[in-house]
Design an enzyme around this catalytic site. Structure first.
Site, PDB file in Angstrom:
ATOM      1  N   ASP A  10      36.487 183.656  10.279  1.00  0.00           N
ATOM      2  CA  ASP A  10      36.834 184.994   9.846  1.00  0.00           C
ATOM      3  C   ASP A  10      36.202 185.977  10.492  1.00  0.00           C
ATOM      4  O   ASP A  10      35.068 185.812  11.007  1.00  0.00           O
ATOM      5  CB  ASP A  10      36.649 184.875   8.477  1.00  0.00           C
ATOM      6  CG  ASP A  10      37.216 186.445   7.836  1.00  0.00           C
ATOM      7  OD1 ASP A  10      38.397 186.832   8.230  1.00  0.00           O
ATOM      8  OD2 ASP A  10      36.696 186.894   6.864  1.00  0.00           O
ATOM      9  N   ASP A  12      35.868 189.926   9.455  1.00  0.00           N
ATOM     10  CA  ASP A  12      35.429 191.157   8.720  1.00  0.00           C
ATOM     11  C   ASP A  12      34.723 190.325   7.493  1.00  0.00           C
ATOM     12  O   ASP A  12      35.230 189.394   6.829  1.00  0.00           O
ATOM     13  CB  ASP A  12      36.552 191.902   7.929  1.00  0.00           C
ATOM     14  CG  ASP A  12      37.344 192.603   9.209  1.00  0.00           C
ATOM     15  OD1 ASP A  12      36.757 192.936  10.209  1.00  0.00           O
ATOM     16  OD2 ASP A  12      38.494 193.007   8.937  1.00  0.00           O
ATOM     17  N   ASP A  18      32.102 194.325   6.511  1.00  0.00           N
ATOM     18  CA  ASP A  18      33.349 194.693   5.882  1.00  0.00           C
ATOM     19  C   ASP A  18      33.744 196.020   5.124  1.00  0.00           C
ATOM     20  O   ASP A  18      32.492 196.583   4.889  1.00  0.00           O
ATOM     21  CB  ASP A  18      34.157 193.683   5.025  1.00  0.00           C
ATOM     22  CG  ASP A  18      35.464 193.648   4.842  1.00  0.00           C
ATOM     23  OD1 ASP A  18      36.214 194.371   5.501  1.00  0.00           O
ATOM     24  OD2 ASP A  18      35.978 192.948   4.000  1.00  0.00           O
ATOM     25  N   PHE A  22      39.103 199.131   5.114  1.00  0.00           N
ATOM     26  CA  PHE A  22      39.752 198.732   6.431  1.00  0.00           C
ATOM     27  C   PHE A  22      38.795 199.035   7.485  1.00  0.00           C
ATOM     28  O   PHE A  22      38.115 199.947   7.606  1.00  0.00           O
ATOM     29  CB  PHE A  22      41.055 198.839   6.836  1.00  0.00           C
ATOM     30  CG  PHE A  22      41.972 198.239   5.647  1.00  0.00           C
ATOM     31  CD1 PHE A  22      42.735 196.978   6.154  1.00  0.00           C
ATOM     32  CD2 PHE A  22      42.344 198.769   4.573  1.00  0.00           C
ATOM     33  CE1 PHE A  22      43.554 196.545   5.170  1.00  0.00           C
ATOM     34  CE2 PHE A  22      43.216 198.275   3.690  1.00  0.00           C
ATOM     35  CZ  PHE A  22      43.865 197.128   3.972  1.00  0.00           C
ATOM     36  N   ASN A  54      43.098 188.220   9.193  1.00  0.00           N
ATOM     37  CA  ASN A  54      44.209 188.945   8.348  1.00  0.00           C
ATOM     38  C   ASN A  54      43.859 190.521   9.076  1.00  0.00           C
ATOM     39  O   ASN A  54      42.793 191.067   8.691  1.00  0.00           O
ATOM     40  CB  ASN A  54      44.249 188.870   6.966  1.00  0.00           C
ATOM     41  CG  ASN A  54      44.869 187.618   6.560  1.00  0.00           C
ATOM     42  OD1 ASN A  54      45.289 186.842   7.487  1.00  0.00           O
ATOM     43  ND2 ASN A  54      44.693 187.429   5.303  1.00  0.00           N
ATOM     44  N   CYS A 100      55.016 186.716   5.818  1.00  0.00           N
ATOM     45  CA  CYS A 100      55.186 185.798   7.051  1.00  0.00           C
ATOM     46  C   CYS A 100      54.497 184.352   6.717  1.00  0.00           C
ATOM     47  O   CYS A 100      53.769 184.171   5.784  1.00  0.00           O
ATOM     48  CB  CYS A 100      54.249 186.596   8.020  1.00  0.00           C
ATOM     49  SG  CYS A 100      52.321 186.673   7.772  1.00  0.00           S
ATOM     50  N   CYS A 102      51.640 183.782   8.728  1.00  0.00           N
ATOM     51  CA  CYS A 102      50.300 183.540   9.252  1.00  0.00           C
ATOM     52  C   CYS A 102      49.396 184.315   8.576  1.00  0.00           C
ATOM     53  O   CYS A 102      48.188 183.935   8.767  1.00  0.00           O
ATOM     54  CB  CYS A 102      50.208 184.291  10.683  1.00  0.00           C
ATOM     55  SG  CYS A 102      51.347 185.985  10.780  1.00  0.00           S
TER      56      CYS A 102
HETATM   57 MG   LIG Z   1      36.575 188.436   5.505  1.00  0.00          MG
HETATM   58 ZN   LIG Z   2      51.408 187.203   9.537  1.00  0.00          ZN
END
Ligand SMILES: [Mg+2]
Ligand SMILES: [Zn+2]
Length: 184
Positions: A10, A12, A18, A22, A54, A100, A102
């Site tokens: 991953d 962030d 993090d 965002f 993500n 979605c 993903c």
């Molecule tokens: Mg993370």
């Molecule tokens: Zn997606």
């Protein structure tokens, strides 16, 4: 030359600090101390390092693809400075409402990585700070590692982690463990 091994991280809260607001700009992308050096050690041990992230900030129009590319350009540049190479970045630009395949915890990005590298994910280590990171990798057979950086302490306290999840203070400690225990 032996076949390179794969590890899926991953981004962030694992590689960089993090933010609840965002990471919307290259300036906001700050590596967690030791994380890029840990990636360099993985590279030296013949691991290809791939990111699955993500990035719903795109769907939320907090930043665009051009900015995400600039953020990743900074990441690659800082990685290179310590001899680390991130082979590829897979990201989901969608919001949860887009439904979605993903967005983690869905397994779509991991399936895509498996396809791209033509390898089974069975035994491939995956490192995350959120439950959904570990869930999406676990479906494909990855070995889950939780870090306490980012949202990790909260994730550990909440529990319900996939069976066999190992928890470490940060990516550097996780990598140290993985490299000492190569047989998964
Ligand atoms: Mg993370
Ligand atoms: Zn997606």
């Amino acid at each position: 030359m032996p076949q390179p091994k794969l590890i899926i991280l991953d981004r962030d809260g694992v590689i960089n600090h993090d933010s609840p607001d965002f990471i919307k700009s290259p300036e906001e992308w700050i590596p967690i101390p030791g994380s890029l050096e840990a990636i360099a050690r993985l590279n030296q041990a013949n691991y290809r390092v791939v990111i699955a992230s993500n990035q719903s900030g795109i769907a939320r129009q907090l930043f665009d693809i051009t900015t995400l590319n600039a953020i990743h350009a900074k990441m690659h540049r800082l990685a290179l400075q310590v001899g680390a190479d991130i082979d590829a970045v897979f990201f989901c630009p969608h919001a949860a409402a887009d439904n979605c395949d993903c967005r983690k915890p869905k397994p779509g990005m991991f399936a895509e990585i498996s396809k791209r590298y033509q390898v089974s994910l069975k035994g491939v280590p995956t490192v995350g700070d959120s439950l959904r990171d570990l869930q999406s990798g676990f479906i494909g057979g990855c070995v889950p590692y939780l870090v306490r950086t980012g949202k990790g302490e909260k994730t550990e306290a909440t529990g319900g982690l996939p069976p066999g999840t190992l928890t470490f203070p940060d990516l550097a400690a996780t990598v140290q463990h993985i490299l000492k225990n190569p047989a998964q």
